[in-house]
Design a protein around this motif. Structure first.
Motif, PDB file in Angstrom:
ATOM      1  N   UNK A 150       0.800  -1.541  -0.136  1.00  0.00           N
ATOM      2  CA  UNK A 150       0.110  -0.316   0.166  1.00  0.00           C
ATOM      3  C   UNK A 150       0.672   1.569  -0.175  1.00  0.00           C
ATOM      4  N   UNK A 151       0.443   1.812  -0.604  1.00  0.00           N
ATOM      5  CA  UNK A 151       1.340   3.243  -0.763  1.00  0.00           C
ATOM      6  C   UNK A 151       1.809   4.076   0.010  1.00  0.00           C
ATOM      7  N   UNK A 152       0.617   4.526   1.010  1.00  0.00           N
ATOM      8  CA  UNK A 152       0.721   4.251   3.123  1.00  0.00           C
ATOM      9  C   UNK A 152       2.038   4.348   3.983  1.00  0.00           C
ATOM     10  N   UNK A 153       2.920   2.030   3.622  1.00  0.00           N
ATOM     11  CA  UNK A 153       3.297   2.026   4.401  1.00  0.00           C
ATOM     12  C   UNK A 153       4.643   3.008   4.576  1.00  0.00           C
ATOM     13  N   UNK A 154       5.386   3.890   3.500  1.00  0.00           N
ATOM     14  CA  UNK A 154       6.078   4.577   3.566  1.00  0.00           C
ATOM     15  C   UNK A 154       6.321   4.992   4.206  1.00  0.00           C
ATOM     16  N   UNK A 155       4.960   6.152   4.357  1.00  0.00           N
ATOM     17  CA  UNK A 155       5.101   7.353   4.951  1.00  0.00           C
ATOM     18  C   UNK A 155       4.646   7.021   5.934  1.00  0.00           C
TER      19      UNK A 155
END
Ligand code: ATP
Ligand code: ATP
Ligand code: MG
Ligand code: MG
Lengths: 277, 322, 317, 322, 277
Positions: free
Chosen positions: C257-262
């Motif tokens: 998921x794109x939010x993982x890094x954030x």
């Protein structure tokens, strides 16, 4: 054709010979009473006639077809009535029509109106129409037995078997139940075989009598032949046997040379003198 | 008064037999005592030196019961207020309307776990229970179902909880699944046992009417046991609520969860407050269930309730449908 | 408020999933085993911080064991987790380490072996044949590390913890129970616990004599001996372990998921203030004050301990 | 065929009553379904999205059952050997002579916990159970004992274990005490229930012989229930062995302990091996207990066993004492 | 003195009047049989005489002392025998001596040898000495009833009450049990009051007869006065009642103006014609 033929019927349970070469014939429409003391084989006979037991030897035929398993056209009434106490009288009577309905139809009581009316009519016949919706558990023994009769009638049988149907009822209810049985059999032209142990009831309601003793048929005849001699033959001379047994048994006690012999022997002497067995 | 020889002989025989019997019982009792002693050794009972620690223990109990004081009158009402403060603060009993916890707070979650688990487990319990009866499934095959139920029972609900984590995640859902599984084993067995005890008479009577097998099972057997089946289901429901508390302790949510957190915090007073709520919950469930069961047992009373329940709509409907 | 309860997380999701399709949700699996706390409440500021930094909805659930935590992550039932050092080794194939948690400036902590002053135990070797209370059976600081300490001191640890110990007896519970029961029971000669549990009852001087590392690094050094007076209980130190890497925060490695890094970035940037509760909070605060970058290599020490004890985690991939 | 008016009238009445009944049942069913739905919501059932995780779950199950292979013939016998290796290595079933674990290994500890707990709880269970009966203790007072037993039951054995730690320390002793306490609540209640169901006849008959109260209780009541009391005790023993497993999981020792360690190590195969041993243990206990119970129920068989047990010593004793 | 005086005995259960002003006297040593249909009040009478029920009005005296609670000198035999099925015959008989022994002595069967011999003697009296150590559960109904009699005899009573002691037995066992009762009463000079519902048994064994109907005493007399008229008085004319009840009940069915009236009314017409009630 619903005449019954019993031919050379023998039934053994291990060592016990419950029925010993019993034969008779019952023409259609007859009301037969089977008599005998406890253990004489009454229940075994009726259970064989119904296909609940398989004869060891011999055969039972209804008309020309031999009986080998329970059939809808043979209805049975049990001493312990065996109705479902958790259901009401009407539902119990209705179970008599199970053989004419599929599982699902009977589960949801979707039998035909005809079947349902017949169940109510059968309850009417045994005088329980007003109690149709009463729970069987809350009924008296006599009423429960009548529900059992109603169930049997709903089966539309040609043959009615009943095993001591009034054994656990008081005299009033006994007479009533026997009365309903006879009326129903007569009205519908059923062949009926009913076991009893009350001689007076048998005499009052029976048309023909079959006496069993130790599994053997010791009497088979109609009203006019059914006299005191026959009763002695069926029941034995139970009076004396019953009343003097305690002393009789003391006779085969151990050796008389024991310590407290004097008093005991005098006592026994008296009672032995009192009877000659 | 003096007695006959046979009476005296019989008396001697009885005296002898009693003496022998007493010996045999004594031997049996000794064997049991020996086993008990061996079991105590196995668990290390004597090493634990219990009498020594009794004062400690009684002292520790005071943590749980802050309302006991050592001096007269031994009860301090303020202690109960401590309990109530915690119960109220944590929504143990009353979750309020529209909140995140159900209406009945944490107790409601525990109750919901027990209830949902019971309902979910019931159909399979019924199926296996009926198929496990020797009257329905012929001999060697009914043992397949009995064995299945035995196996399910043998695995504690706690372990079922673990097994279901991949399915339900961590929390009440998994606990509910575990309870449902346990129900299949426990309730099913009770059903089977009950079926073994019914009377043969009505079944035989059904047979003579020419009923087929499903009819025989339904009318001859099941109709005899509907009342006990309902009673047993309620009994298992009671037990399931208790299991829900235990599962909560190992992470299932509800009161058990609260209990385990407070235990971790060594907040014994709060723990006791939680235990009190558990007590109230379980006793309430028990009372309700026992009421229903005793009403079922005495048909009369049930009749009374049913009549009461049905009387009004019946009259209404009769008026409407006529 | 009870807003952080596990049950709430689930039910709120049930109520809102329809309306918040666009906001991704992340399951944060918490574990209270290392400290005796009401963990969901303590983490509440952390969740609020993450939700304010990243477009994400955090759902918390409380697992009672690391097995449950790893099972959940492995089966995609959780995204972020608070796990123990040993669980890192067990789950290295399915986890990404976000960072090591820091308390009072330290990313490491200590394990202790303590006894009561009247026990007559002078050194570790005196423990031969005695009963020792330990922490949870697979707890790093409560059981595993202390066992290696005992082994190094020449005791035969036999198959412990997974089996019977050699020339002493061990019973397992949790840090606090082990410590308290040792004080209560005469037959218990020592307790092996994390320093966070024992230090308040051990005089500071004993730490100074025993371990310079502890004085330098440990967050518990300052408060050592603080409870002796108020509780009337003093413990004597038998051993202090080497520093142990603190427990990390991890994410599911196959979480796509794109939010993982954030989220990972936000976690690493968390400040002590972000993690503190308001003034009206009267519970225990969260035990850590920040998160420092870390990798699997930081946990090499744990791997060694496990190897020494012959413990082997099954493959979780 | 046609029927009388009264029959037809009755028929209409029944049809109407059935329709009303169906409505009432439907309403009851709807209420139950509603409650179920609310309970599912409360535990967060729909949020858990179970169908999604089913494949995962089935996959995870394979960890537990290494002998299943995806291809024909689906069973790999080597898997069972894995189980056995672990069971043997860890003395789960057989502890050997003179070792530290009891004769029956870890299973023996679990068994010992269940057995010792049952024996320890029995006397109080009997006392409270008898005093809880309305026939023995007059009405309001018997509820003191019933309440006591309810309270004991309401607290899960896990919590009792916690409470007893200061007394028994950590380990099997505390677990045994917890089981004993649980037994008082559970067994006592079963005793009370059983006493409520005995026949009045024999009690009344005892009364007419002029017996005093203790005699009335012993001969009129207890003599009627010795067999069921023994049966219930065996039943609770079964349950206690299961509880012993659960208590082991949270630190009580025995098989539960092994299970919890293997769980911690993610050694699912070993876990399953332990579960298999639990299964064997519990099913063995169940079979033995059920044998005894059915023997007790059918007096004949018991007579047979007693005769067998007593026949030899009887003859011996008769020879010796004469 | 063990004569019994029943004076103005009335017992009500709520609305039901089970006994309605019943009075009679039984001199010492008499063997009295109480007859009546089900519900006529037989059991209630015996339970009042035994102190198990308290009369609503009236009094019962043994000699001169009123009965107000169960007393050891009044022994009772029950229809359902009420022995402890889990104990053997001997232990059951021995419970008759409970009133003479302390709790602990009876618990460990440490009664005096005298008591134990008496129990065996009582079993001998009812012909069960050889079955003394048999479990009551495994005995036949008749044997169990005889154990009940033995227990009553061990009480050393002066008065023997029995409530339908043979109701659940077959005719053979019934006669036997009644025989033992009469022998025991005669040998020990007991005053006996026994309720029965079999007229033939009553006639065979009774000395004096008391008839109850709806709680009222409708007959009280000796052998010579006990004839068919008395039986009609006690039992009513149950024959007709029992046999025609179903049709009788159909008479008070709902209005005859329903749809399917034609066939049904013709049917009912026939049966109504058949009886005049
Ligand atoms: N299923 C069975 N197994 C073994 N023996 C049986 C069985 N059924 C009946 N008997 C035996 O067969 C004999 C006849 O029994 P049956 O029940 O037919 O007598 P009955 O005349 O009906 O007696 P009752 O009046 O007591 O009902 C008895 O000796 C009985 O013990
Ligand atoms: N405990 C009771 N409570 C209420 N009514 C009772 C009670 N005992 C008896 N009755 C009623 O009193 C009446 C007389 O009953 P009783 O039992 O004395 O008759 P019975 O002659 O012994 O009948 P049976 O032959 O059925 O035993 C009946 O109407 C019965 O319903
Ligand atoms: Mg028969
Ligand atoms: Mg009566």
């Amino acid at each position: 054709m619903s005449s019954i033929t019993v031919e050379g019927l023998t039934k053994r349970f291990g060592e016990t010979v419950a029925l010993d070469d019993v034969s008779f014939e019952v023409p259609e429409g007859e009301f037969v009473i089977v008599l005998g003391v406890s253990g004489s084989g009454k229940s075994t006979l009726l259970r064989c006639m119904n296909g609940l037991e398989t004869p060891t030897e011999g055969e039972i035929r209804i008309g020309d077809t031999p009986v080998d398993e329970p059939r809808p056209d043979i209805a049975m009434i049990f001493q312990q009535h065996n109705i479902i106490e958790q259901m009401n009288a009407y539902s119990n009577a209705l179970t008599g029509s199970l053989n004419r309905n599929t599982f699902l139809d009977s589960l949801f009581q979707r039998q035909s109106e005809e079947d349902k009316l017949q169940a109510l009519d059968a309850l009417d016949t045994v005088g329980l129409l007003d109690e149709a919706q009463q729970n069987a558990q809350q009924m008296s023994g006599g009423q429960q037995q009548r529900v059992g009769i109603a169930r049997a009638l709903v089966q539309d049988p040609t043959i009615l078997l009943a095993d001591e149907p009034v054994a656990s009822l008081d005299p009033g209810s006994s007479q009533q139940v026997m009365g309903y049985l006879r009326t129903a059999a007569a009205d519908r032209g059923l062949t009926a075989v009913i076991s009893l142990h009350q001689v007076n009831l048998a005499r009052k309601f029976g048309e023909r009598f079959i006496g069993l003793r130790d599994g053997k048929k010791v009497f088979d005849g109609y009203r006019d032949e059914f006299d005191m001699g026959v009763i002695d033959e069926i029941y034995g001379d139970i009076d004396t046997e019953g009343m003097f047994a305690p002393d009789g048994e003391a006779d085969d006690g151990p050796d008389p040379s024991s310590e407290s012999g004097d008093d005991a022997s005098s006592k026994r002497g008296v009672s032995s003198g009192g009877m000659g067995q | 008064m003096s007695y006959g020889d046979s009476v005296r002989d019989r008396y001697e025989e009885i005296v002898l037999a009693r003496r022998v019997r007493a010996l045999v019982f004594l031997a049996g009792f000794a064997a049991l005592a020996g086993l008990f002693y061996y079991a105590l050794i196995s668990v290390g009972f004597f090493a634990a030196n219990i009498p020594n620690y009794l004062p400690n223990f009684l002292n520790a109990l005071r943590d749980f019961f802050p309302f006991f004081t050592p001096a007269f009158p031994f009860i301090e009402p303020a202690g109960f207020l401590d309990y109530w403060a915690f119960i109220d603060e944590r929504n143990l009993i009353w979750g309020g309307f529209g909140g995140e916890t159900p209406l009945f707070g944490e107790a409601g979650i525990t109750l919901a776990m027990g209830f949902a688990g019971t309902v979910m487990g019931f159909p399979l319990a019924l199926l296996f229970g009926v198929l496990g009866s020797g009257r329905v499934t012929p001999f060697p095959f009914n043992f397949i179902f009995r064995g299945l139920m035995s196996s399910i029972r043998a695995i504690p609900a706690l372990v079922w909880g673990l097994i279901y984590i991949p399915l339900g995640g961590i929390g009440p859902v998994t606990a509910t699944l575990a309870i449902a599984t346990d129900t299949v084993g426990n309730l099913g067995r009770l059903f089977t046992d009950e079926l073994e005890e019914i009377e043969d008479g009505p079944i035989e009577a059904m047979e003579t009417t020419g009923a087929n097998k499903p009819q025989l099972i339904t009318f001859g057997m099941l109709s005899q046991v509907t009342t006990p089946f309902i009673a047993w289901t309620l009994y298992i429901f009671e037990i399931n609520v208790r299991i829900a508390v235990s599962l909560g302790i190992i992470g299932g949510g509800g009161l058990g969860n609260v209990l385990s957190v407070q235990q971790g915090l060594f907040a014994f007073t709060n723990m006791m407050a939680t235990i009190l709520v558990i007590l109230v919950l379980i006793i309430s469930v028990e009372i309700v269930s026992q009421r229903i069961r005793s009403a079922l047992r005495e048909g009369d009373e049930a009749q009374g309730i049913v009549a009461l329940l049905m009387g009004f709509p019946q009259r209404m409907a009769e008026a409407a449908l006529k | 408020s009870g807003g952080g309860d596990g049950g709430d997380g689930n039910s709120s999701n049930g109520g809102t999933s329809g309306s918040t399709d666009d906001v991704p949700t992340a399951q944060f699996v918490l574990n209270p085993a290392e400290a005796d706390v009401a963990i969901e409440e303590q983490y509440q500021p952390m969740f609020e911080y993450l939700e304010s930094e990243v477009e994400v909805e955090i759902e918390a659930s409380r697992a009672e064991s690391y097995t449950a935590t790893l099972q959940a992550i492995r089966n995609d039932q959780g995204e972020i987790a608070d796990i123990s050092p040993s669980a890192v080794i067990a789950g290295e194939d399915i986890l990404d380490i976000v960072g090591i948690r820091i308390a009072y400036g330290a990313a490491q902590y200590f394990s202790t072996i303590t006894t009561t002053p009247d026990s007559g135990i002078e050194s570790l070797s005196d423990l031969e044949g005695e009963l020792i209370y330990m922490g949870d059976i697979l707890s790093v600081s409560g059981t595993l590390v202390p066992l290696t300490v005992l082994q190094d001191a020449g005791l035969d640890i036999g198959n412990a913890p997974d089996g019977d110990a050699g020339n002493f007896e061990a019973e397992y519970s949790d840090h606090t129970t082990a410590r308290e029961q040792m004080v209560q029971r005469d037959d218990v000669m020592a307790a092996t616990t994390g320093a966070f549990s024992s230090a308040p009852y051990v005089p500071q001087e004993q730490f100074e004599e025993m371990s310079q590392d502890f004085v330098d690094i440990s967050a518990e050094y300052d408060g050592a001996g603080d409870e002796i007076e108020s509780s009337g209980t003093q413990l004597d130190l038998l051993a202090v372990s080497d520093p142990i890497p603190r427990a990390p925060l991890v994410t599911r490695s196959n979480w796509d998921n794109s939010v993982k890094g954030e989220i990972e970035e936000a976690i690493l940037n968390v400040e002590g203030d972000d993690l503190s509760h308001g003034d009206d909070y009267d519970g225990e605060p969260l035990w850590f004050t920040g998160v420092q970058e870390g990798t699997i290599d930081d946990y090499e020490m744990i791997r060694t301990v496990l190897d020494e004890l012959g413990l082997e985690f099954e493959d979780l991939s």
